[in-house]
Design an enzyme around this catalytic site. Structure first.
Site: not given
Length: 323
Positions: A59, A128
């Site tokens: 990322e 998450h």
């Protein structure tokens, strides 16, 4: 013409319209060709691999690369997949994307959209299940949207891609499979404009993201008991439409804010502070915040349910303002 479609489909329609409108719009991210969550599904077949590009699972790398891409004329739309992954790329988002236009004296536009599915989705566990919107609200230079309906999801996506500044677009995980009326033709919803989802006179309930349908259910139930709740959806958290919120509180004199984030330094905290500073004289009772406990989101379904915002907690907060 309108028809009922899924929230994820509405996002994709907004993105497709933006790509058809402007050849400089490119989609970059993890598995954007197959799109596990669905917001970019089918775009590679329509617009080709030059404009829909998969990235490695890094990322920080592709979030940073898109700052350069935007600076030289592209309009990257970056799929970060999961909201928690913003933490991996915070320097690129907060120190580079958010600041470069300001530090260049406006010489550099940075038309970037970072979008992601966010929030708890049912035992996604701590890494998450994050909703990092309050943290990003504190980063000057970012605009932040969090639609609650398919209609808003499509219109805000097109506006976000057209915006010359970096935009973070949060798609609440649990809303992705919800359906709503969405026009077939492209349309844009201006950033920074809230929506009154339900009119009322006794209490203002400001609800964000996945708390909006919960607040609407509570309001419908309370109406049968003689309580009229107005539900306001900010839709955009930065800039925040404080005028609409203050107008509603001016009418009702009471405020409850529902936010799928931890209580400390939440968006709910900012909204309550703003209303208290600007409308203290009209408040009939202390504003209430309904948010998560200050703990990581648990994996255990029982513990996860305890932490998160639910209808019972929203109702209790409303009744407290009326006591």
């Amino acid at each position: 013409m309108s028809r009922k479609i899924y929230y994820i489909q509405a996002m994709q329609e907004g993105l497709r319209a933006a790509m058809a409108e402007d050849d400089s719009v490119v989609v970059i991210g993890e598995d954007v060709d197959r799109s596990i969550i669905g917001a970019t599904r089918g775009l590679v077949g329509e617009f080709g691999e030059d404009r829909v590009r998969n990235t490695p699972i890094s990322e920080a790398t592709f979030v940073g690369a898109c700052v350069g891409a935007a600076a030289v004329g592209l309009r990257p739309v970056v799929d970060l997949m999961v909201g928690s992954f913003f933490y991996v790329a915070m320097d690129q988002v907060a120190n580079q994307a958010a600041k470069l236009r300001y530090m260049s004296g406006g010489q550099v536009d940075l038309p970037i959209v970072y979008f992601t599915a966010t929030g708890p989705s049912g035992s996604g566990a701590a890494q998450h299940s994050e909703n990092p919107h309050p943290m990003l609200m504190n980063v000057a230079g970012l605009k932040i949207v969090m639609p609650s309906t398919p209609y808003d999801a499509k219109g805000l996506m097109l506006s976000a891609v057209r915006e010359p500044n970096p935009v973070v677009y949060f798609q609440d995980f649990v809303l992705g499979g919800t359906k709503g009326e969405v026009p077939e033709e492209p349309y844009a919803i201006p950033l920074g404009v809230a929506d009154v989802k339900r009119a009322g006179t006794d209490v203002t309930v400001v609800a964000i993201g996945a708390t909006v349908p919960k607040a609407l259910k509570v309001a419908a139930a309370l109406e049968k008991e003689g309580v009229s709740a107005e539900v306001v959806d900010p839709r955009t958290l930065a800039p925040l439409d404080t005028d609409t919120i203050l107008e509603s509180v001016g009418k009702t004199g009471r405020l409850v804010v529902c936010d799928s984030a931890r209580l400390t330094c939440s968006a709910a905290s900012e909204i309550v502070a703003t209303v208290t500073e600007n409308a203290y004289g009209v408040l009939k009772s202390a504003p209430q915040r309904v948010a998560w406990e200050d703990v990581p989101v648990p994996f255990s379904p029982v513990l996860e349910k305890r932490v998160l915002v639910d209808e019972d907690r929203i109702r209790a907060a409303v009744m407290k303002t009326l006591a």
